[in-house]
Design a protein around this motif. Structure first.
Motif, PDB file in Angstrom:
ATOM      1  N   ARG A   1      13.064   0.651  -5.749  1.00 25.00           N
ATOM      2  CA  ARG A   1      12.497  -0.362  -4.897  1.00 25.00           C
ATOM      3  C   ARG A   1      12.040   0.044  -3.641  1.00 25.00           C
ATOM      4  O   ARG A   1      11.036  -0.439  -3.057  1.00 25.00           O
ATOM      5  N   THR A   2      12.898   1.131  -2.942  1.00 25.79           N
ATOM      6  CA  THR A   2      12.377   1.533  -1.660  1.00 25.79           C
ATOM      7  C   THR A   2      10.819   2.255  -1.809  1.00 25.79           C
ATOM      8  O   THR A   2      10.165   1.920  -0.786  1.00 25.79           O
ATOM      9  N   TRP A   3      11.010   2.706  -2.848  1.00 27.37           N
ATOM     10  CA  TRP A   3       9.605   3.382  -2.997  1.00 27.37           C
ATOM     11  C   TRP A   3       8.381   2.356  -3.030  1.00 27.37           C
ATOM     12  O   TRP A   3       7.314   2.477  -2.408  1.00 27.37           O
ATOM     13  N   LEU A   4       8.722   1.147  -3.798  1.00 24.25           N
ATOM     14  CA  LEU A   4       7.636   0.176  -3.708  1.00 24.25           C
ATOM     15  C   LEU A   4       7.313  -0.268  -2.429  1.00 24.25           C
ATOM     16  O   LEU A   4       6.090  -0.471  -2.136  1.00 24.25           O
ATOM     17  N   TRP A   5       8.411  -0.661  -1.613  1.00 22.15           N
ATOM     18  CA  TRP A   5       8.151  -1.274  -0.292  1.00 22.15           C
ATOM     19  C   TRP A   5       7.329  -0.169   0.627  1.00 22.15           C
ATOM     20  O   TRP A   5       6.598  -0.362   1.440  1.00 22.15           O
ATOM     21  N   SER A   6       7.641   1.154   0.203  1.00 15.78           N
ATOM     22  CA  SER A   6       7.328   2.187   1.245  1.00 15.78           C
ATOM     23  C   SER A   6       5.776   2.475   0.850  1.00 15.78           C
ATOM     24  O   SER A   6       4.909   2.547   1.837  1.00 15.78           O
ATOM     25  N   GLN A   7       5.467   2.615  -0.527  1.00 15.69           N
ATOM     26  CA  GLN A   7       4.253   3.226  -0.800  1.00 15.69           C
ATOM     27  C   GLN A   7       3.030   2.104  -1.350  1.00 15.69           C
ATOM     28  O   GLN A   7       1.908   2.255  -1.396  1.00 15.69           O
ATOM     29  N   ARG A   8       3.728   0.794  -1.400  1.00 12.70           N
ATOM     30  CA  ARG A   8       2.554  -0.274  -1.992  1.00 12.70           C
ATOM     31  C   ARG A   8       3.010  -1.515  -1.269  1.00 12.70           C
ATOM     32  O   ARG A   8       3.093  -2.588  -1.602  1.00 12.70           O
ATOM     33  N   PRO A   9       2.476  -1.447   0.220  1.00 16.00           N
ATOM     34  CA  PRO A   9       3.053  -2.623   1.009  1.00 16.00           C
ATOM     35  C   PRO A   9       1.970  -3.622   0.849  1.00 16.00           C
ATOM     36  O   PRO A   9       2.154  -4.828   0.967  1.00 16.00           O
ATOM     37  N   GLY A  10       0.611  -3.376  -0.032  1.00 19.60           N
ATOM     38  CA  GLY A  10      -0.092  -4.312  -0.220  1.00 19.60           C
ATOM     39  C   GLY A  10       0.165  -5.137  -1.433  1.00 19.60           C
ATOM     40  O   GLY A  10      -0.060  -6.410  -1.439  1.00 19.60           O
ATOM     41  N   LEU A  11       1.213  -4.724  -2.386  1.00 18.16           N
ATOM     42  CA  LEU A  11       1.871  -5.742  -3.155  1.00 18.16           C
ATOM     43  C   LEU A  11       2.888  -6.368  -2.699  1.00 18.16           C
ATOM     44  O   LEU A  11       3.089  -7.609  -3.073  1.00 18.16           O
TER      45      LEU A  11
ATOM     46  N   ARG B   1      13.575 -11.054   3.303  1.00 12.73           N
ATOM     47  CA  ARG B   1      15.116 -10.283   2.879  1.00 12.73           C
ATOM     48  C   ARG B   1      14.804  -8.983   2.848  1.00 12.73           C
ATOM     49  O   ARG B   1      15.747  -8.160   3.431  1.00 12.73           O
ATOM     50  N   ILE B   2      13.783  -8.499   2.180  1.00 10.91           N
ATOM     51  CA  ILE B   2      13.685  -7.098   2.188  1.00 10.91           C
ATOM     52  C   ILE B   2      13.352  -6.325   3.446  1.00 10.91           C
ATOM     53  O   ILE B   2      13.695  -5.385   3.862  1.00 10.91           O
ATOM     54  N   VAL B   3      12.851  -7.118   4.452  1.00 11.94           N
ATOM     55  CA  VAL B   3      12.493  -6.729   5.763  1.00 11.94           C
ATOM     56  C   VAL B   3      13.838  -6.372   6.242  1.00 11.94           C
ATOM     57  O   VAL B   3      14.121  -5.495   7.215  1.00 11.94           O
ATOM     58  N   ARG B   4      14.723  -7.487   6.142  1.00  5.43           N
ATOM     59  CA  ARG B   4      15.908  -7.418   6.888  1.00  5.43           C
ATOM     60  C   ARG B   4      17.131  -6.639   6.264  1.00  5.43           C
ATOM     61  O   ARG B   4      17.648  -5.830   6.907  1.00  5.43           O
TER      62      ARG B   4
ATOM     63  N   GLY C   1       5.935  -6.083   4.716  1.00  4.01           N
ATOM     64  CA  GLY C   1       7.301  -5.663   4.493  1.00  4.01           C
ATOM     65  C   GLY C   1       8.017  -4.552   5.232  1.00  4.01           C
ATOM     66  O   GLY C   1       7.319  -4.193   6.450  1.00  4.01           O
ATOM     67  N   PRO C   2       9.129  -4.062   5.159  1.00  5.44           N
ATOM     68  CA  PRO C   2       9.584  -3.033   5.834  1.00  5.44           C
ATOM     69  C   PRO C   2       9.004  -2.029   6.403  1.00  5.44           C
ATOM     70  O   PRO C   2       9.151  -1.125   7.616  1.00  5.44           O
ATOM     71  N   VAL C   3       7.888  -1.395   5.688  1.00  8.52           N
ATOM     72  CA  VAL C   3       7.276   0.070   5.867  1.00  8.52           C
ATOM     73  C   VAL C   3       6.575  -0.390   7.412  1.00  8.52           C
ATOM     74  O   VAL C   3       6.477   0.655   8.210  1.00  8.52           O
ATOM     75  N   MET C   4       6.289  -1.627   7.788  1.00 13.98           N
ATOM     76  CA  MET C   4       5.586  -1.646   9.033  1.00 13.98           C
ATOM     77  C   MET C   4       6.435  -1.477  10.185  1.00 13.98           C
ATOM     78  O   MET C   4       6.004  -1.572  11.489  1.00 13.98           O
ATOM     79  N   ARG C   5       7.715  -1.407   9.879  1.00 14.94           N
ATOM     80  CA  ARG C   5       8.600  -1.133  11.007  1.00 14.94           C
ATOM     81  C   ARG C   5       8.582   0.374  11.477  1.00 14.94           C
ATOM     82  O   ARG C   5       9.201   0.737  12.297  1.00 14.94           O
ATOM     83  N   PHE C   6       7.977   1.243  10.775  1.00 11.07           N
ATOM     84  CA  PHE C   6       8.154   2.622  10.795  1.00 11.07           C
ATOM     85  C   PHE C   6       6.625   3.231  10.997  1.00 11.07           C
ATOM     86  O   PHE C   6       5.718   2.600  10.460  1.00 11.07           O
ATOM     87  N   VAL C   7       6.768   4.518  11.319  1.00 12.04           N
ATOM     88  CA  VAL C   7       5.495   5.210  11.489  1.00 12.04           C
ATOM     89  C   VAL C   7       4.878   5.228  10.252  1.00 12.04           C
ATOM     90  O   VAL C   7       3.574   5.306  10.103  1.00 12.04           O
ATOM     91  N   HIS C   8       5.714   5.489   8.995  1.00 14.46           N
ATOM     92  CA  HIS C   8       5.102   5.686   7.921  1.00 14.46           C
ATOM     93  C   HIS C   8       4.011   4.504   7.284  1.00 14.46           C
ATOM     94  O   HIS C   8       3.314   4.824   6.569  1.00 14.46           O
ATOM     95  N   GLY C   9       4.317   3.261   7.897  1.00 11.04           N
ATOM     96  CA  GLY C   9       3.363   2.425   7.568  1.00 11.04           C
ATOM     97  C   GLY C   9       1.731   2.540   8.128  1.00 11.04           C
ATOM     98  O   GLY C   9       0.937   1.779   8.018  1.00 11.04           O
ATOM     99  N   ALA C  10       1.575   3.335   9.296  1.00  9.23           N
ATOM    100  CA  ALA C  10       0.523   3.405   9.992  1.00  9.23           C
ATOM    101  C   ALA C  10      -0.764   3.722   9.288  1.00  9.23           C
ATOM    102  O   ALA C  10      -1.834   2.959   9.528  1.00  9.23           O
ATOM    103  N   ASP C  11      -0.675   4.755   8.402  1.00 10.85           N
ATOM    104  CA  ASP C  11      -1.831   4.860   7.798  1.00 10.85           C
ATOM    105  C   ASP C  11      -2.375   3.843   6.770  1.00 10.85           C
ATOM    106  O   ASP C  11      -3.572   3.410   6.883  1.00 10.85           O
ATOM    107  N   PHE C  12      -1.602   3.291   6.181  1.00 11.40           N
ATOM    108  CA  PHE C  12      -1.974   1.857   5.387  1.00 11.40           C
ATOM    109  C   PHE C  12      -2.597   1.056   6.163  1.00 11.40           C
ATOM    110  O   PHE C  12      -3.697   0.568   5.944  1.00 11.40           O
ATOM    111  N   ALA C  13      -1.958   0.725   7.333  1.00 14.07           N
ATOM    112  CA  ALA C  13      -2.550  -0.355   8.334  1.00 14.07           C
ATOM    113  C   ALA C  13      -3.799  -0.103   8.862  1.00 14.07           C
ATOM    114  O   ALA C  13      -4.586  -0.737   8.800  1.00 14.07           O
TER     115      ALA C  13
END
Ligand code: FAD
Length: 416
Positions: free
Chosen positions: A235-245, A256-259, A371-383
């Motif tokens: 699930r963590t992989w999904l939140w991390s790699q597929r924020p569009g979903l 809930r998953i952000v929290r 989702g939660p990846v937007m709280r971290f640097v890792h989401g910057a490329d997707f955004a």
């Protein structure tokens, strides 16, 4: 009357602003990026801090290869924490290479008007007419101090993000409220600086992450799930790699998953450093705080209702960040009222655009949508990619070299 105009103005030059700018500039758009690169990291995080994110998950988003953190530092491996100054230097190198011409200073106001749709005013007094504004102001404006501590003078109570130099507290008794990495690391760094920290946590016990192993057996991979920018698990992989979903999940699930993804816990490498120098009290809820003599008396309550008073010369609230559009005071009151929000966060389209055309939000403000990846640097490329893709579509085509447009459309379609 406006001094100048630009296709796009990006407010903030942290990982999200820089990544978005890199994608846009690569496509030939005229972009003004307002803000000193990596300023929040440089000025609002404590000296001596290490990143919690792994090297492979600490990259800004670039339109071309060779610009990831691990490209710049190939020697950095999984399980090797990155010092704050190394990350700041990486971000500034990225800015110099991919986003030349960032402008120090602040955006003081964004309002509707002018020939293009928005007027952005800078701290220099210059105004810029633009049809597109990307709000990438990060977590700083959303620093959260619990109600029980709010209203106390700043020399007695402050947020963890107010401190770069914890050496100011040498010789002082400091209560640190919280149980996440920021609270734990602040307490340790306070002890290193010669202060007497007292960590007060709501949780019954402190939680610590485990040491990541560089190599994993096929069995561990199968049972534990893949490793991703947010940790290990399917699930963590999904939140991390597929924020569009993630955006398509029901709002309550996203909340809930952000929290719950990456709940408060310390990094494995910090555990041994939290020693007897730090007094730790767990299972305590804040009840009130009051000035007492030259310091502050913090009253907490345990599960049985027993009250305890902790006296300190200062309280640091390491209590996180809560997005709320109303706190973005550089947006005009009209914009703040007109942007549709839910629980304080802007409601965003698949392209990070708010209900006001041309006004985009990146970073923590987008976590309620992506989702939660937007709280971290890792989401910057997707955004950055998504936002650039969309802006380029709504900008007159004559400005965009066709070959570059194709490449962004292809890369955006690929797997995201
Ligand atoms: C102590 C701490 C440790 C963290 N550790 C990690 C970690 O290890 N890994 C990780 O992935 N994430 C970590 N984070 C989260 C991290 O803050 C975000 O991942 C990251 O900063 C998001 O990038 P951003 O561009 O959205 O925000 P920021 O990095 O905050 O950048 C926003 C920038 O906008 C600027 N700005 C704000 N208002 C204006 C204005 N009006 N005009 C011009 N500029 C403005 C700010 O000065 C800031 O430099 C940590 C956060 C904290 C507080």
């Amino acid at each position: 009357m406006n001094d100048s105009s630009s296709d796009v103005v990006i407010v903030g030059a942290g990982p999200y602003g820089l990544s978005t700018a890199a994608h846009l500039q690569n496509l030939g758009l005229e972009v003004r990026v307002i803000g000193t690169p990596m300023r929040f990291w440089d000025e609002n995080m404590p000296e001596g801090m290490f990143l919690k994110s792994e090297p492979f998950a600490s990259s800004l988003g670039a339109p071309r290869p060779g610009m990831a953190f691990t490209d710049r530092h190939p020697e950095w491996r999984i399980g090797q924490p990155i010092p704050l100054e190394t990350f700041v230097a990486y971000g500034r190198w990225f800015a110099a290479e991919a986003v030349p011409g960032t402008e120090p200073g602040q955006v003081t106001s964004v309002e509707r008007g002018g020939p293009s749709g928005y007027v952005v005013t800078l701290s220099t007094g210059e105004t810029i007419a633009t049809r597109t504004v990307v709000v990438a102001v990060g977590v700083g404006p959303f620093a959260h101090i619990p109600d029980e501590l709010a209203g106390m003078p700043s020399w007695l109570v402050s947020h963890s993000s107010a401190h770069r130099d914890l050496g100011l507290f040498a010789g002082k008794e400091v209560a640190v409220v919280g149980a996440g990495q920021s609270a734990l690391e602040t307490a340790v760094l306070l002890a290193d600086a010669g202060a007497s920290p007292h960590l007060i946590a709501r949780r019954a016990a402190l939680d610590w992450n485990t040491v990541p192993s560089a190599r994993r057996s096929p069995r561990s991979l199968l049972l534990g799930g893949p490793r991703s920018g947010l940790g290990t698990g399917y699930r963590t992989w999904l939140w991390s790699q597929r924020p569009g979903l993630v955006r398509h999940l029901p709002q309550r699930t996203r909340q809930r998953i952000v929290r719950e993804t990456l709940p408060p816990a310390g990094a494995w490498w910090l555990r041994d450093r939290l020693d007897e120098r730090v007094q730790v009290t767990t299972g305590r809820h804040l009840a009130k705080a009051a000035e007492e003599g030259d310091g502050v008396a913090v009253t907490t309550v345990d599960r049985t209702g027993r009250r305890l008073v902790t006296e300190a010369e200062h309280v640091i609230a390491a209590t996180g960040f809560v997005p709320d559009v109303q706190r973005l005071t550089m947006l005009s009151p009209e914009l703040r009222v007109r942007v549709d929000t839910r629980l304080g966060s802007p409601i965003l389209t698949r392209d990070f655009e708010s209900s006001l055309p041309g006004l985009y939000f990146a970073g923590l403000a987008a976590a309620a949508t992506f989702g939660p990846v937007m709280r971290f640097v890792h989401g910057a490329d997707f955004a950055g990619r998504r936002i650039a893709h969309h802006i380029i579509r709504r900008t007159p085509r004559t400005r965009v070299p066709a070959r570059r447009l194709e490449s962004v459309l292809e890369s955006d379609a690929g797997g995201r």
